[in-house]
Design a protein around this motif. Structure first.
Motif, mmCIF file in Angstrom:
data_model
loop_
_atom_site.group_PDB
_atom_site.id
_atom_site.type_symbol
_atom_site.label_atom_id
_atom_site.label_comp_id
_atom_site.label_asym_id
_atom_site.label_seq_id
_atom_site.Cartn_x
_atom_site.Cartn_y
_atom_site.Cartn_z
ATOM 1 N N GLU A 1 0.836 -1.196 0.000
ATOM 2 C CA GLU A 1 0.000 0.000 0.000
ATOM 3 C C GLU A 1 0.875 1.252 0.000
ATOM 4 O OE1 GLU A 1 -3.562 1.894 2.762
ATOM 5 O OE2 GLU A 1 -2.928 -0.168 3.080
ATOM 6 N N ILE A 2 0.369 2.320 -0.607
ATOM 7 C CA ILE A 2 1.093 3.595 -0.680
ATOM 8 C C ILE A 2 0.329 4.650 0.115
ATOM 9 C CG2 ILE A 2 1.817 5.473 -2.209
ATOM 10 C CD1 ILE A 2 2.248 3.398 -4.386
ATOM 11 N N GLY A 3 1.076 5.480 0.872
ATOM 12 C CA GLY A 3 0.504 6.628 1.562
ATOM 13 C C GLY A 3 1.197 7.888 1.060
ATOM 14 N N TYR A 4 0.532 9.027 1.130
ATOM 15 C CA TYR A 4 1.133 10.244 0.611
ATOM 16 C C TYR A 4 0.474 11.488 1.186
ATOM 17 C CZ TYR A 4 -2.929 9.773 -2.431
ATOM 18 O OH TYR A 4 -4.207 9.601 -2.906
ATOM 19 N N GLY A 5 1.165 12.593 1.031
ATOM 20 C CA GLY A 5 0.638 13.894 1.405
ATOM 21 C C GLY A 5 1.394 14.963 0.643
ATOM 22 N N MET A 6 0.695 16.026 0.305
ATOM 23 C CA MET A 6 1.309 17.101 -0.469
ATOM 24 C C MET A 6 0.833 18.447 0.043
ATOM 25 S SD MET A 6 1.364 17.701 -4.580
ATOM 26 C CE MET A 6 2.677 16.528 -4.815
ATOM 27 N N SER A 7 1.702 19.414 -0.036
ATOM 28 C CA SER A 7 1.337 20.770 0.336
ATOM 29 C C SER A 7 0.155 21.232 -0.507
ATOM 30 C CB SER A 7 2.522 21.715 0.103
ATOM 31 O OG SER A 7 2.095 23.057 0.170
ATOM 32 N N PRO A 8 -0.840 21.859 0.116
ATOM 33 C CA PRO A 8 -1.976 22.387 -0.655
ATOM 34 C C PRO A 8 -1.526 23.370 -1.742
ATOM 35 C CG PRO A 8 -2.411 22.543 1.703
ATOM 36 C CD PRO A 8 -0.982 22.095 1.551
ATOM 37 N N ASN A 9 -0.370 23.981 -1.539
ATOM 38 C CA ASN A 9 0.149 24.958 -2.503
ATOM 39 C C ASN A 9 0.559 24.324 -3.833
ATOM 40 O OD1 ASN A 9 -0.125 26.970 -0.527
ATOM 41 N ND2 ASN A 9 1.896 26.514 0.295
ATOM 42 N N PHE A 10 0.668 22.990 -3.876
ATOM 43 C CA PHE A 10 1.114 22.309 -5.098
ATOM 44 C C PHE A 10 0.115 21.270 -5.599
ATOM 45 C CE2 PHE A 10 4.867 24.186 -3.359
ATOM 46 C CZ PHE A 10 5.618 24.549 -4.466
ATOM 47 N N ARG A 11 -1.066 21.249 -5.042
ATOM 48 C CA ARG A 11 -2.076 20.272 -5.442
ATOM 49 C C ARG A 11 -2.749 20.664 -6.755
ATOM 50 N NH1 ARG A 11 -4.755 19.493 0.497
ATOM 51 N NH2 ARG A 11 -2.986 18.371 1.406
ATOM 52 N N LYS A 12 -3.454 19.681 -7.331
ATOM 53 C CA LYS A 12 -4.245 19.849 -8.553
ATOM 54 C C LYS A 12 -3.388 20.200 -9.769
ATOM 55 C CE LYS A 12 -8.388 21.071 -5.996
ATOM 56 N NZ LYS A 12 -9.172 19.906 -6.042
ATOM 57 N N ARG A 13 -2.161 19.664 -9.784
ATOM 58 C CA ARG A 13 -1.259 19.856 -10.922
ATOM 59 C C ARG A 13 -0.777 18.525 -11.488
ATOM 60 N NH1 ARG A 13 2.793 24.543 -8.598
ATOM 61 N NH2 ARG A 13 1.189 25.842 -7.674
ATOM 62 N N GLY A 14 -1.268 17.420 -10.916
ATOM 63 C CA GLY A 14 -0.839 16.102 -11.370
ATOM 64 C C GLY A 14 0.493 15.655 -10.803
ATOM 65 N N LEU A 15 1.021 16.412 -9.842
ATOM 66 C CA LEU A 15 2.349 16.101 -9.312
ATOM 67 C C LEU A 15 2.361 14.864 -8.420
ATOM 68 C CD1 LEU A 15 3.589 19.733 -8.611
ATOM 69 C CD2 LEU A 15 4.236 18.227 -10.506
ATOM 70 N N MET A 16 1.300 14.642 -7.638
ATOM 71 C CA MET A 16 1.270 13.440 -6.808
ATOM 72 C C MET A 16 1.127 12.199 -7.680
ATOM 73 S SD MET A 16 1.801 12.071 -3.963
ATOM 74 C CE MET A 16 1.804 13.427 -2.805
#
Length: 130
Positions: free
Chosen positions: A97-112
């Protein structure tokens, strides 16, 4: 030990050591080699990091890439923008299984999505992972 690293079109990914996870948990961002965006870590992520440190202390160092977080660094800004990692080595069916988190400042760009694809490429190098 060689630190596993991956590179994609927009990102650099590398595994974090136990000492780096402890620095994150202790809010010692200024001591890290990577400058992380300040919006990455939430309370739930702090709890997950604590669990990862505990698991990593009890296993062979060669297995750490399966238990730690990988830093996600944006090539354009040279800033750490998130963390992604497996929740352990592959099970008997070849799954992890994979877990993740990203800064809201970089979301919705396909980076995750790009980051997950990159560590999946690394995982496929392991014959026990399907």
């Amino acid at each position: 030990m060689t630190v596993p690293q991956m590179q994609s079109t927009h990102l650099l990914l590398s595994t974090l050591s136990i000492s780096e996870l402890i620095q994150i948990n202790n809010d010692e961002w200024d001591q890290m080699a990577i400058s992380f965006d300040s919006e990455i870590i939430s309370n739930s992520f702090q709890s997950a990091i604590t669990k990862k440190i505990q698991k990593m202390n009890g296993i062979n160092e060669k297995l750490h890439p399966w238990y730690t977080y990988w830093s996600i660094v944006d090539k354009a800004t040279k800033k750490g923008i998130g963390l992604v990692g497996f929740k352990g080595e592959p099970d008997g069916n070849g799954y992890s299984e994979i877990g993740y988190g990203m800064s809201p400042n970089f979301r919705k760009r396909g980076l995750m999505t790009e980051a997950v694809k990159a560590i999946m490429e690394w995982a496929r190098l392991n014959p026990n992972c399907s």
